[in-house]
Write a protein that holds these residues in place. Sequence first.
Motif, PDB file in Angstrom:
ATOM      1  N   LEU A   1     -33.832   5.982 -40.434  1.00 30.06           N
ATOM      2  CA  LEU A   1     -34.006   4.658 -39.839  1.00 30.06           C
ATOM      3  C   LEU A   1     -32.676   4.131 -39.301  1.00 30.06           C
ATOM      4  N   SER A   2     -32.726   3.564 -38.101  1.00 25.96           N
ATOM      5  CA  SER A   2     -31.526   2.957 -37.508  1.00 25.96           C
ATOM      6  C   SER A   2     -31.929   1.829 -36.578  1.00 25.96           C
ATOM      7  N   ILE A   3     -30.940   1.046 -36.192  1.00 26.56           N
ATOM      8  CA  ILE A   3     -31.092  -0.019 -35.192  1.00 26.56           C
ATOM      9  C   ILE A   3     -30.316   0.443 -33.961  1.00 26.56           C
ATOM     10  N   GLN A   4     -30.950   0.371 -32.794  1.00 22.13           N
ATOM     11  CA  GLN A   4     -30.300   0.846 -31.575  1.00 22.13           C
ATOM     12  C   GLN A   4     -30.376  -0.206 -30.469  1.00 22.13           C
ATOM     13  N   PRO A   5     -29.361  -1.074 -30.353  1.00 22.19           N
ATOM     14  CA  PRO A   5     -29.303  -1.973 -29.195  1.00 22.19           C
ATOM     15  C   PRO A   5     -28.754  -1.224 -27.977  1.00 22.19           C
ATOM     16  N   GLU A   6     -29.202  -1.651 -26.811  1.00 18.95           N
ATOM     17  CA  GLU A   6     -28.779  -1.030 -25.560  1.00 18.95           C
ATOM     18  C   GLU A   6     -28.462  -2.115 -24.541  1.00 18.95           C
ATOM     19  N   LEU A   7     -27.672  -1.770 -23.564  1.00 21.20           N
ATOM     20  CA  LEU A   7     -27.436  -2.635 -22.404  1.00 21.20           C
ATOM     21  C   LEU A   7     -27.568  -1.759 -21.173  1.00 21.20           C
ATOM     22  N   LEU A   8     -28.614  -2.017 -20.369  1.00 26.04           N
ATOM     23  CA  LEU A   8     -28.922  -1.195 -19.208  1.00 26.04           C
ATOM     24  C   LEU A   8     -28.898  -2.036 -17.939  1.00 26.04           C
ATOM     25  N   TYR A   9     -28.358  -1.444 -16.884  1.00 27.25           N
ATOM     26  CA  TYR A   9     -28.425  -2.032 -15.550  1.00 27.25           C
ATOM     27  C   TYR A   9     -29.561  -1.330 -14.828  1.00 27.25           C
ATOM     28  N   ILE A  10     -30.456  -2.102 -14.213  1.00 26.62           N
ATOM     29  CA  ILE A  10     -31.608  -1.518 -13.532  1.00 26.62           C
ATOM     30  C   ILE A  10     -31.600  -1.941 -12.073  1.00 26.62           C
ATOM     31  N   GLY A  11     -31.679  -0.961 -11.199  1.00 22.89           N
ATOM     32  CA  GLY A  11     -31.791  -1.196  -9.768  1.00 22.89           C
ATOM     33  C   GLY A  11     -33.181  -0.780  -9.323  1.00 22.89           C
ATOM     34  N   LEU A  12     -33.850  -1.678  -8.638  1.00 22.85           N
ATOM     35  CA  LEU A  12     -35.236  -1.454  -8.253  1.00 22.85           C
ATOM     36  C   LEU A  12     -35.439  -1.980  -6.841  1.00 22.85           C
ATOM     37  N   GLY A  13     -35.256  -1.129  -5.850  1.00 27.95           N
ATOM     38  CA  GLY A  13     -35.324  -1.590  -4.471  1.00 27.95           C
ATOM     39  C   GLY A  13     -34.249  -2.624  -4.215  1.00 27.95           C
ATOM     40  N   ASP A  14     -34.653  -3.826  -3.792  1.00 29.13           N
ATOM     41  CA  ASP A  14     -33.703  -4.908  -3.553  1.00 29.13           C
ATOM     42  C   ASP A  14     -33.411  -5.719  -4.806  1.00 29.13           C
ATOM     43  N   PHE A  15     -34.035  -5.405  -5.931  1.00 30.39           N
ATOM     44  CA  PHE A  15     -33.906  -6.197  -7.149  1.00 30.39           C
ATOM     45  C   PHE A  15     -32.978  -5.522  -8.145  1.00 30.39           C
ATOM     46  N   GLU A  16     -32.240  -6.352  -8.887  1.00 35.39           N
ATOM     47  CA  GLU A  16     -31.336  -5.871  -9.912  1.00 35.39           C
ATOM     48  C   GLU A  16     -31.503  -6.743 -11.143  1.00 35.39           C
ATOM     49  N   PHE A  17     -31.438  -6.131 -12.321  1.00 32.58           N
ATOM     50  CA  PHE A  17     -31.489  -6.917 -13.543  1.00 32.58           C
ATOM     51  C   PHE A  17     -30.857  -6.171 -14.700  1.00 32.58           C
ATOM     52  N   LEU A  18     -30.540  -6.928 -15.743  1.00 34.55           N
ATOM     53  CA  LEU A  18     -30.014  -6.378 -16.984  1.00 34.55           C
ATOM     54  C   LEU A  18     -31.136  -6.317 -17.997  1.00 34.55           C
ATOM     55  N   ASN A  19     -31.183  -5.235 -18.732  1.00 39.00           N
ATOM     56  CA  ASN A  19     -32.188  -5.011 -19.761  1.00 39.00           C
ATOM     57  C   ASN A  19     -31.446  -4.724 -21.057  1.00 39.00           C
ATOM     58  N   ALA A  20     -31.735  -5.489 -22.102  1.00 40.33           N
ATOM     59  CA  ALA A  20     -31.067  -5.321 -23.390  1.00 40.33           C
ATOM     60  C   ALA A  20     -32.106  -5.192 -24.504  1.00 40.33           C
ATOM     61  N   PRO A  21     -32.658  -3.990 -24.680  1.00 38.00           N
ATOM     62  CA  PRO A  21     -33.600  -3.793 -25.780  1.00 38.00           C
ATOM     63  C   PRO A  21     -32.863  -3.703 -27.116  1.00 38.00           C
ATOM     64  N   ILE A  22     -33.531  -4.122 -28.161  1.00 38.63           N
ATOM     65  CA  ILE A  22     -33.015  -3.998 -29.522  1.00 38.63           C
ATOM     66  C   ILE A  22     -34.082  -3.246 -30.315  1.00 38.63           C
ATOM     67  N   TYR A  23     -33.847  -1.961 -30.531  1.00 43.17           N
ATOM     68  CA  TYR A  23     -34.860  -1.087 -31.116  1.00 43.17           C
ATOM     69  C   TYR A  23     -34.692  -0.906 -32.616  1.00 43.17           C
ATOM     70  N   ALA A  24     -35.829  -0.822 -33.295  1.00 42.51           N
ATOM     71  CA  ALA A  24     -35.897  -0.211 -34.615  1.00 42.51           C
ATOM     72  C   ALA A  24     -36.267   1.242 -34.325  1.00 42.51           C
ATOM     73  N   LYS A  25     -35.423   2.160 -34.785  1.00 41.56           N
ATOM     74  CA  LYS A  25     -35.589   3.580 -34.457  1.00 41.56           C
ATOM     75  C   LYS A  25     -35.919   4.347 -35.728  1.00 41.56           C
ATOM     76  N   TYR A  26     -36.973   5.155 -35.657  1.00 39.79           N
ATOM     77  CA  TYR A  26     -37.411   5.917 -36.817  1.00 39.79           C
ATOM     78  C   TYR A  26     -37.598   7.382 -36.419  1.00 39.79           C
ATOM     79  N   GLU A  27     -36.975   8.287 -37.176  1.00 36.43           N
ATOM     80  CA  GLU A  27     -37.130   9.715 -36.927  1.00 36.43           C
ATOM     81  C   GLU A  27     -38.420  10.178 -37.614  1.00 36.43           C
TER      82      GLU A  27
END
Length: 160
Positions: A68-94
Amino acid sequence: MKKGVFVFLSILLSNLYVFAQSNAEFGIKGGLNLTFFNVEQANFGPNAETEVGYYGGIFVDVHIDESLSIQPELLYIGLGDFEFLNAPIYAKYEVANNFDILVGPSLNYFFDFFSNKFKVRGDVSVAYHIIKPLDIHMKYTIGFEEISPNGLFIGLGYRL
């Protein structure tokens, strides 16, 4: 608007620094993004429009125990003319050897698209570790609001 993004990123990065003091692994990830828009409903629907984009960013995997772990991320997403930041905070289980399930909220800041720039969505993801530092992953993001898009992300992650 820029001040809000700066505060958001500052809080996220300071949290990553605190996590780094513990048993954590850092990495980078990126890949292909398929986003499904449907103005009437926040699902695929019969008349969904699909946009193809890309994403890239960083993550930190903070181990709580062996599986078990916690996995935060910071992603830049480009989608055609649109741009946004995505910051998921996951509970990760193997769930099996080299196979993980990740689930959690996703904080999003849209630069151009919506009048309400900040949106919370839900993510469900799976990852398979091809070799110890390299994984292939796929996640589905669910928009909770009427005009919030759903997305499918397929990519690679590399632990540094």
